[in-house]
Motif scaffolding. Structure first.
Motif, PDB file in Angstrom:
ATOM      1  N   PHE A   1       0.903  -1.299   0.016  1.00 43.66           N
ATOM      2  CA  PHE A   1       0.086  -0.013   0.042  1.00 43.66           C
ATOM      3  C   PHE A   1       1.032   1.126  -0.018  1.00 43.66           C
ATOM      4  CE2 PHE A   1      -2.035   3.497   2.562  1.00 43.66           C
ATOM      5  CZ  PHE A   1      -3.095   3.444   1.477  1.00 43.66           C
ATOM      6  N   MET A   2       1.916   1.602   1.086  1.00 43.94           N
ATOM      7  CA  MET A   2       2.550   2.563   1.005  1.00 43.94           C
ATOM      8  C   MET A   2       3.540   2.571  -0.230  1.00 43.94           C
ATOM      9  SD  MET A   2       1.569   4.001   3.681  1.00 43.94           S
ATOM     10  CE  MET A   2       3.001   5.307   3.539  1.00 43.94           C
ATOM     11  N   GLY A   3       3.983   1.430  -0.972  1.00 42.65           N
ATOM     12  CA  GLY A   3       4.717   1.438  -1.811  1.00 42.65           C
ATOM     13  C   GLY A   3       4.044   2.073  -3.159  1.00 42.65           C
ATOM     14  N   LEU A   4       2.807   1.726  -3.407  1.00 37.89           N
ATOM     15  CA  LEU A   4       1.713   2.127  -4.400  1.00 37.89           C
ATOM     16  C   LEU A   4       1.695   3.773  -4.269  1.00 37.89           C
ATOM     17  CD1 LEU A   4      -0.808  -0.497  -4.728  1.00 37.89           C
ATOM     18  CD2 LEU A   4       0.676  -0.135  -6.502  1.00 37.89           C
ATOM     19  N   LEU A   5       1.590   3.941  -3.072  1.00 35.43           N
ATOM     20  CA  LEU A   5       1.375   5.592  -2.680  1.00 35.43           C
ATOM     21  C   LEU A   5       2.601   6.269  -2.960  1.00 35.43           C
ATOM     22  CD1 LEU A   5      -0.758   7.478  -1.296  1.00 35.43           C
ATOM     23  CD2 LEU A   5       0.089   7.020   0.821  1.00 35.43           C
ATOM     24  N   GLY A   6       3.551   5.622  -2.663  1.00 33.04           N
ATOM     25  CA  GLY A   6       5.014   6.309  -2.771  1.00 33.04           C
ATOM     26  C   GLY A   6       5.187   6.561  -4.512  1.00 33.04           C
ATOM     27  N   GLY A   7       4.788   5.457  -5.394  1.00 35.60           N
ATOM     28  CA  GLY A   7       5.070   5.559  -6.644  1.00 35.60           C
ATOM     29  C   GLY A   7       4.308   6.485  -7.558  1.00 35.60           C
ATOM     30  N   VAL A   8       3.084   6.780  -6.766  1.00 37.30           N
ATOM     31  CA  VAL A   8       2.299   7.866  -7.429  1.00 37.30           C
ATOM     32  C   VAL A   8       2.902   9.123  -6.969  1.00 37.30           C
ATOM     33  CG1 VAL A   8      -0.192   8.840  -7.263  1.00 37.30           C
ATOM     34  CG2 VAL A   8      -0.025   6.622  -7.140  1.00 37.30           C
ATOM     35  N   ILE A   9       3.254   9.253  -5.810  1.00 41.31           N
ATOM     36  CA  ILE A   9       4.093  10.690  -5.312  1.00 41.31           C
ATOM     37  C   ILE A   9       5.087  10.773  -6.228  1.00 41.31           C
ATOM     38  CG2 ILE A   9       4.961  11.779  -3.612  1.00 41.31           C
ATOM     39  CD1 ILE A   9       3.195  10.507  -1.726  1.00 41.31           C
ATOM     40  N   ALA A  10       5.984   9.895  -6.292  1.00 43.96           N
ATOM     41  CA  ALA A  10       7.276   9.910  -7.433  1.00 43.96           C
ATOM     42  C   ALA A  10       7.132  10.301  -8.748  1.00 43.96           C
ATOM     43  CB  ALA A  10       7.993   8.594  -7.040  1.00 43.96           C
ATOM     44  N   LYS A  11       5.919   9.998  -9.141  1.00 39.78           N
ATOM     45  CA  LYS A  11       5.563  10.245 -10.698  1.00 39.78           C
ATOM     46  C   LYS A  11       5.221  11.794 -10.480  1.00 39.78           C
ATOM     47  CE  LYS A  11       4.253   6.127 -12.955  1.00 39.78           C
ATOM     48  NZ  LYS A  11       3.040   5.613 -13.754  1.00 39.78           N
ATOM     49  N   LYS A  12       4.412  12.124  -9.442  1.00 38.89           N
ATOM     50  CA  LYS A  12       3.960  13.690  -9.502  1.00 38.89           C
ATOM     51  C   LYS A  12       5.290  14.727  -9.352  1.00 38.89           C
ATOM     52  CE  LYS A  12      -0.657  13.038  -9.515  1.00 38.89           C
ATOM     53  NZ  LYS A  12      -1.566  13.682 -10.397  1.00 38.89           N
ATOM     54  N   ILE A  13       5.951  14.318  -8.419  1.00 35.44           N
ATOM     55  CA  ILE A  13       7.190  15.220  -8.005  1.00 35.44           C
ATOM     56  C   ILE A  13       8.539  14.878  -9.129  1.00 35.44           C
ATOM     57  CG2 ILE A  13       6.799  15.666  -5.856  1.00 35.44           C
ATOM     58  CD1 ILE A  13       8.426  13.777  -4.758  1.00 35.44           C
ATOM     59  N   LYS A  14       8.378  13.880 -10.154  1.00 38.64           N
ATOM     60  CA  LYS A  14       9.563  13.368 -11.157  1.00 38.64           C
ATOM     61  C   LYS A  14      10.918  13.262 -10.343  1.00 38.64           C
ATOM     62  CE  LYS A  14       7.067  16.048 -14.722  1.00 38.64           C
ATOM     63  NZ  LYS A  14       7.311  17.157 -15.819  1.00 38.64           N
ATOM     64  N   VAL A  15      10.817  12.218  -9.288  1.00 37.65           N
ATOM     65  CA  VAL A  15      11.897  11.778  -8.789  1.00 37.65           C
ATOM     66  C   VAL A  15      11.954  10.089  -8.858  1.00 37.65           C
ATOM     67  CG1 VAL A  15      12.356  13.629  -7.105  1.00 37.65           C
ATOM     68  CG2 VAL A  15      10.872  11.531  -6.747  1.00 37.65           C
ATOM     69  N   PRO A  16      12.863   9.306  -9.041  1.00 33.33           N
ATOM     70  CA  PRO A  16      12.972   7.854  -8.886  1.00 33.33           C
ATOM     71  C   PRO A  16      12.058   7.379  -7.649  1.00 33.33           C
ATOM     72  CG  PRO A  16      14.985   8.949  -9.317  1.00 33.33           C
ATOM     73  CD  PRO A  16      14.326   9.779  -8.978  1.00 33.33           C
ATOM     74  N   ASP A  17      11.397   6.360  -7.982  1.00 35.39           N
ATOM     75  CA  ASP A  17      10.354   5.870  -7.058  1.00 35.39           C
ATOM     76  C   ASP A  17      11.133   5.178  -5.848  1.00 35.39           C
ATOM     77  OD1 ASP A  17      11.433   3.547  -8.153  1.00 35.39           O
ATOM     78  OD2 ASP A  17       9.529   2.875  -9.064  1.00 35.39           O
ATOM     79  N   ILE A  18      12.435   4.798  -6.052  1.00 36.27           N
ATOM     80  CA  ILE A  18      13.364   4.435  -4.848  1.00 36.27           C
ATOM     81  C   ILE A  18      13.459   5.178  -3.739  1.00 36.27           C
ATOM     82  CG2 ILE A  18      14.133   2.174  -6.383  1.00 36.27           C
ATOM     83  CD1 ILE A  18      16.741   3.751  -6.463  1.00 36.27           C
TER      84      ILE A  18
END
Length: 413
Positions: A19-36
């Motif tokens: 759940f938190m990984g999916l949420l982090g992935g969405v935020i990473a796309k929004k702010i344009k940084v690598p998901d890791i």
């Protein structure tokens, strides 16, 4: 705590991480940084020191299982991105950077660590462990930033290939440090390295070709409708077979990925629909593995050690980025007359070398093995991972533009 209660707790951790990984992935796309980057920060927030929600010990069965299969699968994905076509022009540079280059980077890092007061054994493990780059970070970056094909393919292919070499070198150093490899002998060590890599390559090629054969779009492809299961089975099988005969499981899964990724070269194609389905599956599964590895790594960060080694870690990071990597690239690639690298291409390759998935996974594996000094190595490795990702990933497009290496600039020339 009963076995059932432990199982329920682990199941809850799995749900939280996804759940938190999916949420982090969405935020990473929004702010344009690598998901890791987000996964690491999420892990820190969930870990015992801050949130107290996620507590998976490094030596637990769950952690070791996730890290082992995760590292294997991500190496498989890295191998699957390597294309035979790119090897025709740059194979010499690629091979030298991914083998000798790993040793050069590791040696410079280890020497700098010793110079800063880190014990020799710990410095050697740190150098070997952090010497490889990260295809899991670089592949998404180059999908977003259209770099000239010859450069982007070289960097991505090197990052995929040197992960296997880095893993082999790490375990060779660990065997020496822990005294399980006997007295040190350069000839013996190189012989073992050649055996581990060579047998891993042979096993990976056999299993990879067999898997591609069984899922190809032809009369023999009896498993073509179950390609995801074939992939998972191939990764597990080749890793365990290699481990059984003392070969490199990491080299084996990487080579397996290369064979399956280039199946069309062996006249073993999938149809368009099956190919797209397989690509989606591999990509999504790799994302899941990144979530688990980096969130778990973040949750296991020892802040006391991180604070204690922050100064040394940052100093080593600067040496690592501005000395070790450029020296490696210029020594290994500049003499390659066949590739005819320009200084701009060499500068770009010197800068683009994020540390990530495999070093992160290896830290967890070595922690489970109780390698001496692994807490120090883990703290500094975390600084390397976060530092290179935050420093290099966001500046890739800017540097490529300044050096004239964007595809759009290539067309306008």
């Amino acid at each position: 705590m009963s076995t059932l209660e432990i199982a329920k707790l682990d199941l809850m951790y799995v749900g939280i991480i996804i759940f938190m990984g999916l949420l982090g992935g969405v935020i990473a796309k929004k702010i344009k940084v690598p998901d890791i980057v987000l996964f690491l920060l999420i892990g820190i927030g969930l870990g015992p020191t801050i949130g107290g929600i996620l507590h998976v010990p490094a030596d637990s069965t769950m952690n070791q299982l996730i890290l082992t299969i995760g590292a294997c699968y991500l190496l498989f994905e890295g191998g699957a991105t390597l294309r035979f076509a790119v090897l025709k022009e740059i194979w010499i540079s690629l091979l030298v950077m991914a083998t000798i280059g790993v040793l050069i980077t590791g040696a410079i890092t280890a020497a700098a660590g010793v110079w800063m007061g880190i014990p020799l054994g710990i410095a050697l493990v740190l150098g070997a462990l952090t010497a490889s780059t990260d295809p899991a970070t670089l592949v998404p970056i180059f999908k977003q930033v259209p770099i000239k094909d010859r450069v982007s393919q070289t960097v991505m292919s090197e990052s995929a290939l040197n992960d296997a070499m880095g893993a082999i070198a790490t375990f060779a150093v660990v065997a020496y440090v822990m005294g399980t490899g006997g007295g040190f002998s350069l000839t013996h060590s190189l012989g073992e390295l050649a055996y581990e890599a060579g047998m891993g390559l042979v096993l990976g090629a056999i299993v990879g070709y067999s898997a591609a054969f069984l899922m190809a779009h032809n009369s023999f492809g009896i498993f073509r409708e179950a390609t995801p299961f074939v992939i998972i089975l191939a990764v597990i099988t080749v890793f365990l077979l290699a481990d059984e005969i003392g070969a490199s499981g990491f080299m084996a899964v990487f080579t397996c990925g290369v064979m399956i990724g280039n199946k069309e070269s062996f006249n073993l194609p999938l149809d368009h629909h099956e190919h797209e389905y397989l690509e989606d599956y591999v990509g999504n599964t790799a994302l899941l593995m990144r979530m688990f590895i980096f969130i778990l790594l973040g949750s296991q960060v020892d802040f006391h050690l991180l604070k204690e080694y922050l100064g040394v870690g940052i100093a080593l990071l600067l040496i690592f980025v501005f000395i070790a990597r450029p020296v490696t690239v210029f020594i290994c690639a500049a003499p390659d007359r066949r590739a005819k690298w320009t200084w701009k291409e060499l500068v770009f390759m010197s800068w683009t070398r994020e540390t990530g998935v495999i070093p992160a996974a290896l830290v967890g594996i070595l922690a489970g093995m109780k390698v001496p000094g692994i807490d120090v190595v883990g703290a500094i490795t975390f600084i390397f991972i976060l530092g290179t990702i935050l420093l290099q990933a966001p500046t890739t497009a800017l540097l490529a533009g300044k050096l004239g290496l964007l595809k759009s600039q290539e067309k306008s020339e």
